[in-house]
Enzyme design. Structure first.
Site, PDB file in Angstrom:
ATOM      1  N   ASN A  36     -17.798 -17.236 -44.350  1.00  0.00           N
ATOM      2  CA  ASN A  36     -16.705 -17.876 -43.598  1.00  0.00           C
ATOM      3  C   ASN A  36     -17.324 -18.972 -42.737  1.00  0.00           C
ATOM      4  OD1 ASN A  36     -14.647 -18.570 -41.859  1.00  0.00           O
ATOM      5  ND2 ASN A  36     -14.588 -16.595 -40.792  1.00  0.00           N
ATOM      6  N   TRP A  37     -17.098 -20.212 -43.150  1.00  0.00           N
ATOM      7  CA  TRP A  37     -17.723 -21.326 -42.417  1.00  0.00           C
ATOM      8  C   TRP A  37     -17.002 -21.665 -41.117  1.00  0.00           C
ATOM      9  CZ3 TRP A  37     -20.380 -25.976 -45.189  1.00  0.00           C
ATOM     10  CH2 TRP A  37     -21.389 -25.491 -46.021  1.00  0.00           C
ATOM     11  N   LYS A  38     -15.819 -21.069 -40.910  1.00  0.00           N
ATOM     12  CA  LYS A  38     -15.023 -21.368 -39.699  1.00  0.00           C
ATOM     13  C   LYS A  38     -14.836 -22.882 -39.560  1.00  0.00           C
ATOM     14  CE  LYS A  38     -16.759 -17.129 -37.743  1.00  0.00           C
ATOM     15  NZ  LYS A  38     -16.892 -16.283 -36.574  1.00  0.00           N
ATOM     16  N   HIS A  63      -8.294 -12.710 -39.692  1.00  0.00           N
ATOM     17  CA  HIS A  63      -9.597 -12.733 -39.016  1.00  0.00           C
ATOM     18  C   HIS A  63      -9.348 -12.544 -37.521  1.00  0.00           C
ATOM     19  CE1 HIS A  63     -13.326 -14.253 -37.303  1.00  0.00           C
ATOM     20  NE2 HIS A  63     -13.884 -13.965 -38.462  1.00  0.00           N
ATOM     21  N   GLU A 112     -10.424 -13.977 -35.009  1.00  0.00           N
ATOM     22  CA  GLU A 112     -10.196 -15.216 -34.243  1.00  0.00           C
ATOM     23  C   GLU A 112      -8.758 -15.698 -34.417  1.00  0.00           C
ATOM     24  OE1 GLU A 112     -13.601 -17.303 -35.786  1.00  0.00           O
ATOM     25  OE2 GLU A 112     -14.873 -15.874 -34.734  1.00  0.00           O
ATOM     26  N   GLU A 115     -14.479  -5.755 -39.663  1.00  0.00           N
ATOM     27  CA  GLU A 115     -15.269  -6.603 -38.766  1.00  0.00           C
ATOM     28  C   GLU A 115     -15.016  -6.189 -37.322  1.00  0.00           C
ATOM     29  OE1 GLU A 115     -16.342 -10.587 -40.683  1.00  0.00           O
ATOM     30  OE2 GLU A 115     -14.382 -10.850 -39.778  1.00  0.00           O
ATOM     31  N   GLY A 117     -20.585 -12.618 -34.256  1.00  0.00           N
ATOM     32  CA  GLY A 117     -21.328 -13.665 -33.560  1.00  0.00           C
ATOM     33  C   GLY A 117     -22.155 -13.174 -32.386  1.00  0.00           C
ATOM     34  N   SER A 132     -22.330 -10.138 -37.579  1.00  0.00           N
ATOM     35  CA  SER A 132     -23.772 -10.309 -37.379  1.00  0.00           C
ATOM     36  C   SER A 132     -24.628  -9.840 -38.554  1.00  0.00           C
ATOM     37  CB  SER A 132     -24.215  -9.629 -36.074  1.00  0.00           C
ATOM     38  OG  SER A 132     -23.584 -10.261 -34.975  1.00  0.00           O
ATOM     39  N   GLY A 141     -20.348 -14.837 -41.182  1.00  0.00           N
ATOM     40  CA  GLY A 141     -19.976 -16.040 -40.448  1.00  0.00           C
ATOM     41  C   GLY A 141     -21.165 -16.976 -40.329  1.00  0.00           C
ATOM     42  N   GLY A 142     -21.803 -16.969 -39.146  1.00  0.00           N
ATOM     43  CA  GLY A 142     -22.886 -17.906 -38.836  1.00  0.00           C
ATOM     44  C   GLY A 142     -23.953 -18.046 -39.913  1.00  0.00           C
TER      45      GLY A 142
END
Ligand code: PEP
Length: 249
Positions: A12-14, A98, A100, A166, A172, A211, A232-233
């Site tokens: 997920n590149w957000k 998600h 967010e 998640e 993150g 993470s 994610g990251g």
């Protein structure tokens, strides 16, 4: 015992990535083609890059997905994108619910369910996210919270969907639950799914997200009923993303 579903490692590149980022995707495609992992790969860039990424990944083992969709197929919804439009742009999957989106855009379980139904309608794989907050975990309310989210967010038909567990506090943060905590939640999710639909529920891939890094992927992916990762990251760099997928080599 039912056969384990083929794992999926999804990135997920957000809200990250510009046209130049296609080079990173090309690096994933090139390395995954020469050394295919034992998992399906999916990258979900921002919507602006879906068509470009889909073109660059065409014919490869890397699929392209979206990060959100509207519930309706078309209409007066300024700024929104329907599941049909995302499919038309080259997406094969879409993340819905998600944390967010839930926290920053006020999405409720009802909204998430409607988005998952929209994905099913359009022929996209819905990746339905659930997860508890730190307060809920500390209060011992994790299982009840996830059960409520599953009850409210999953579409009627489970065929082809993906569930991503998640924990909000793990996203993150560099923190992850223990293997035994993940096993407990994933086991409960599998039981919930197979109780709804024995056949479809046993085939649903249950991803762990929060993470995940190349350093911890092998341990996390070895937990029972963990059928891959939502990353994610660490999905922004081809080497890290493929380092995670290598847990399945
Ligand atoms: C996510 O946001 O879906 C996620 C898992 O993020 P990270 O891997 O950066 O914790």
């Amino acid at each position: 015992m039912a056969q384990e579903p083929r794992p999926l490692v999804a990135g997920n590149w957000k809200m990250n990535g510009l046209a130049a980022s296609v080079a990173e995707l090309q690096a994933v495609v090139a390395r995954a083609s020469s050394q295919p992992p034992g998992a399906d790969l999916l990258i979900c860039p921002p919507a602006t890059l879906i068509a470009r990424f889909a073109e660059a990944a065409k014919g490869s083992i890397v699929a392209i997905g979206a990060q959100d969709c509207h519930t309706e197929p078309s209409g007066a919804f300024t700024g929104d994108l329907s599941a049909e439009m995302l499919k038309d742009a080259g997406a094969t999957a879409v993340i819905v619910g998600h944390s967010e989106r839930r926290s920053l855009h006020g999405e409720t379980d009802d909204t998430v369910r409607a988005k998952a139904e929209a994905a099913n309608r359009a022929g996209l794989t819905a990746i339905v996210c659930v997860g508890e907050t730190r307060e809920e975990r500390e209060a011992g309310a994790t299982i009840a919270r996830i059960q409520r989210q599953l009850g409210g967010s999953l579409p009627e038909k489970l065929d082809g969907i993906v569930v991503a567990y998640e924990p909000v506090w793990a996203i993150g943060s560099g923190l992850t639950p223990t293997a035994s905590d993940i096993r407990e939640v994933h086991g409960m999710i599998r039981k919930y799914l197979t109780t709804q639909d024995e056949s479809a529920g046993s085939k649903v891939r249950i991803l762990y997200g929060g993470s995940v890094k190349p350093q911890n992927a092998k341990e996390l992916m070895a937990v029972a009923n963990v059928n891959g990762a939502l990353v994610g990251g660490a999905s922004l760099k081809a080497t890290d993303f493929l380092g995670i997928a290598a847990a399945y080599s």
